[in-house]
Design an enzyme around this catalytic site. Structure first.
Site, PDB file in Angstrom:
ATOM      1  N   HIS A  95     -57.301  -9.165-130.486  1.00 18.93           N
ATOM      2  CA  HIS A  95     -56.663  -9.165-131.813  1.00 18.93           C
ATOM      3  C   HIS A  95     -57.464  -8.184-132.672  1.00 18.93           C
ATOM      4  CE1 HIS A  95     -55.652 -10.813-135.805  1.00 18.93           C
ATOM      5  NE2 HIS A  95     -54.627 -11.399-135.238  1.00 18.93           N
ATOM      6  N   CYS A 143     -50.746  -7.888-134.088  1.00 17.26           N
ATOM      7  CA  CYS A 143     -52.126  -7.532-134.433  1.00 17.26           C
ATOM      8  C   CYS A 143     -52.953  -7.186-133.200  1.00 17.26           C
ATOM      9  CB  CYS A 143     -52.822  -8.641-135.213  1.00 17.26           C
ATOM     10  SG  CYS A 143     -52.052  -8.984-136.771  1.00 17.26           S
ATOM     11  N   GLN A 175     -56.623 -18.867-130.422  1.00 10.71           N
ATOM     12  CA  GLN A 175     -55.442 -19.389-129.732  1.00 10.71           C
ATOM     13  C   GLN A 175     -55.773 -20.507-128.761  1.00 10.71           C
ATOM     14  OE1 GLN A 175     -52.330 -18.664-130.380  1.00 10.71           O
ATOM     15  NE2 GLN A 175     -52.785 -17.016-131.818  1.00 10.71           N
TER      16      GLN A 175
HETATM   17  C1  LIG Z   1     -56.491 -14.169-130.837  1.00 12.08           C
HETATM   18  C2  LIG Z   1     -56.636 -14.180-132.310  1.00 12.08           C
HETATM   19  N1  LIG Z   1     -57.803 -13.825-132.869  1.00 12.08           N
HETATM   20  C3  LIG Z   1     -57.981 -13.840-134.197  1.00 12.08           C
HETATM   21  C4  LIG Z   1     -56.981 -14.208-135.060  1.00 12.08           C
HETATM   22  C5  LIG Z   1     -57.229 -14.209-136.517  1.00 12.08           C
HETATM   23  O1  LIG Z   1     -57.165 -15.477-137.036  1.00 12.08           O
HETATM   24  P1  LIG Z   1     -57.181 -15.721-138.615  1.00 12.08           P
HETATM   25  O2  LIG Z   1     -56.129 -14.826-139.170  1.00 12.08           O
HETATM   26  O3  LIG Z   1     -56.841 -17.173-138.751  1.00 12.08           O
HETATM   27  O4  LIG Z   1     -58.522 -15.384-139.117  1.00 12.08           O
HETATM   28  C6  LIG Z   1     -55.749 -14.573-134.528  1.00 12.08           C
HETATM   29  C7  LIG Z   1     -54.630 -14.937-135.424  1.00 12.08           C
HETATM   30  O5  LIG Z   1     -53.512 -14.481-135.274  1.00 12.08           O
HETATM   31  C8  LIG Z   1     -55.574 -14.570-133.125  1.00 12.08           C
HETATM   32  O6  LIG Z   1     -54.408 -14.919-132.579  1.00 12.08           O
END
Ligand SMILES: Cc1ncc(COP(=O)(O)O)c(C=O)c1O
Lengths: 416, 143
Positions: free
Chosen positions: A133, A374, A213
């Site tokens: 991500h 993302c 996740q």
């Molecule tokens: C694999 C992964 N990492 C990080 C994030 C970021 O999470 P947050 O936006 O809650 O900080 C997400 C959220 O979509 C994610 O799916």
């Protein structure tokens, strides 16, 4: 392997009773009952979580830790009870290893800004994977740029699994950190984090795991996993937004420099020198997100009461059913066919833009996600403009997947 | 010759025939399918409209005081939307385009039945079209 406990759990799991606990699932969208298949973005909240928020604000709202009065004591006790609940939930060895953050993103940024700044030097290497991500790419890119360190990326195969031999080639004594996603939000792939950590230990590298996740679906035992840092977000596990957790091994947390300065995180402040509070408060500057932290415990209790294993068994069944049903659509290809996979299906349909599919599904009350999720480098790796993603929670049903399939047939007929 | 407002009214009347969103979508998809594809040579980064989840290209040509638009997208629905904009705004003078309030977007209800993110994309296209109009106006008023 299906054990007898699994079968018993499955029998007692009642998806309709579970749905009753989520008020939002009763609403209609565009005249149709809501079918919410965007759980990887954020899950819906059960009544107990909503109640926890309301009860805090109506019953014992106060600033925590410093107050002497009753409300402050009640609020502090509830806030700290969440820390204990989180500690058990991920089996950390002590409550001091549980740092509250705004979410996964802040957890990763905290490690990059503190441990990273203090330990990464020019020429050092940081390893991530192609399926990260953006939250687990950008903080390391920024750090590498600042320090003159090098970011190395583990490639993935066509099924969406990291290529193990290529990973082994990247690990060397120069490796300072490996930061890896536990479960990919775009593909559903479960990464072999324990094996990765075992390799990291051979060269003395630190390992951070992005559990955004995985935490809601898999059993998390940070001691057994032996990761150094583990970050996750409450909002993806039936909890409120705006709160998350960074787990860190105590020895590392103790020696790391502070993150933000302010109230709560200090022991003594003079203009000559400030000494810092002990763990975990050292990393929690300012008045924290008290309400959402307290409600996170309600989400953890909710998961524990329903049983993660029972919920997972149901989600696995949904994944299997959805995969089977979707594969019968001739123009549809599933992106991400890893052997180890949880709870979501990402797909593309020949000659049809994902956005058009999502708009037509939305018009039937079906919520899915489209785009690069993302994880742009990953989507580029598959040479596609993006995918449509249906992601499942324990409250989804096979009937909802049938509606999704129907909606897709209709969209294809209109758009092709 | 009919004005921008006349063409807008035609579109509003066409949409008034539909009493549900399904039919509106179907109509827009149909418009999208009918819009002639843009020559590959015009699918440049410069012609790309920012702020859309799908790729949208907008080509503007200036002939005898009027601007002619052609456009394309990898999303059929977006193509349908642009086709409406092109129908309303192509072959107009820069001044007409700059002054047009484009009320039909609201009157047809495009913004309310497109979710927020999509209507932002539509607004980006409108912005780009107006931007071209201002550009041509400046270029041709100084010579
Ligand atoms: C694999 C992964 N990492 C990080 C994030 C970021 O999470 P947050 O936006 O809650 O900080 C997400 C959220 O979509 C994610 O799916």
């Amino acid at each position: 392997m299906i054990t007898t406990t699994d079968t018993i759990l499955k029998k007692t799991f009642d998806v309709h009773a579970l749905r009753e606990q989520f008020p939002i699932l009763k609403r209609q969208v565009k005249g149709y009952p809501l079918i919410y298949l965007d759980n990887a973005a954020t899950s819906q909240k059960p009544q107990v979580v909503i109640d926890a928020l309301v009860n805090y604000y109506t019953g014992f709202n106060a600033n925590i830790h410093r107050g002497i009065h009753s409300l402050a004591e009640e609020a502090t006790a509830a806030f700290e009870a969440t820390r204990d609940a989180v500690k058990s939930f991920i089996n950390a060895s002590s409550r001091e290893e549980i740092i509250f953050t705004r979410g996964t993103t802040e957890g990763i940024n905290l490690v990059a800004a503190t441990w990273g700044r203090a330990n990464v030097k020019a020429g050092d290497e940081i390893i991530i994977s192609t399926m990260e991500h953006h939250s687990n790419i950008v903080p390391w890119q920024v750090l590498c740029e600042e320090k003159g360190a090098v970011l190395k990326v583990i490639p993935v195969n066509d099924k969406g699994e990291i290529i193990w031999e290529e990973f082994l080639k990247l690990v060397s004594p120069k490796t300072k950190l490996i930061s890896i996603v536990h479960v990919s939000n775009a593909l559903g792939t479960v990464n072999p984090v324990k094996a990765i950590i075992a390799e990291a230990r051979k060269v003395g590298a630190v390992v951070m795991v992005d559990g955004a996740q995985s935490t809601v679906h898999l059993d998390i035992d940070v001691q057994d996993m032996d990761c150094d840092f583990f970050a996750f977000s409450s909002h993806k596990m039936y909890g409120p937004t705006g709160i998350g957790v960074l787990y860190g091994k105590k020895a590392l947390l103790q020696e790391m420099p502070v993150y933000q300065g302010g109230g709560e995180m200090i022991r003594e402040v003079t203009f000559a020198k400030t000494t810092f509070n002990e763990l975990p408060y050292k990393y929690e500057a300012g008045t924290p997100n008290i309400a959402d932290t307290i409600a996170l415990k309600a989400a953890i209790d909710f998961i524990n009461e329903n049983g993660k294993a029972a919920m997972r068994a149901h989600e696995d069944e949904l994944l299997e059913y959805a995969t089977e049903q979707l594969q019968q659509i001739p123009s549809l290809s599933i992106i991400g066919q890893a052997k180890e996979k949880v709870s979501l299906v990402s797909f593309i349909i020949d000659k049809i833009h994902p956005q058009d599919i999502a708009i037509l599904l939305d018009n039937r009350g079906i919520a899915v996600r489209t785009g690069h999720h993302c994880a742009q480098p990953l989507i580029d790796r598959f040479c596609i403009p993006g995918t449509t993603r249906a992601s499942f929670a324990a409250y989804n049903t096979k009937e909802e997947i049938d509606e999704l399939v129907k909606g897709l047939h209709r969209a294809i007929k209109l758009l092709a | 010759m009919n004005t921008i407002r006349d063409t807008e009214k035609e579109i509003v009347e066409e949409f008034a025939l539909f009493d549900n969103n399904d039919d509106k979508y179907e109509y827009i998809i149909d418009l999208g399918k009918k819009l002639p594809p843009l020559d590959e040579k015009y699918k440049t980064d410069e012609n790309k409209v920012r702020g859309c989840q799908s790729s949208v290209w907008l080509q503007a040509d200036y002939k005898e005081g009027k601007i002619f638009f052609s456009a394309d997208s990898d999303s059929v629905l977006v193509k349908g939307l642009i086709s409406m904009l092109v129908r309303v705004l192509s072959g107009r003078t820069p001044d007409e385009i700059i002054a047009a309030p484009l009320d039909f977007i609201r009157e047809v209800g495009l913004t309310s039945f497109l979710a927020q993110t999509r209507s932002n994309g539509l607004l980006s296209m409108v912005k780009q079209i107006k931007h071209y109009a201002v550009g041509f106006k400046l270029k041709h008023s100084t010579t």
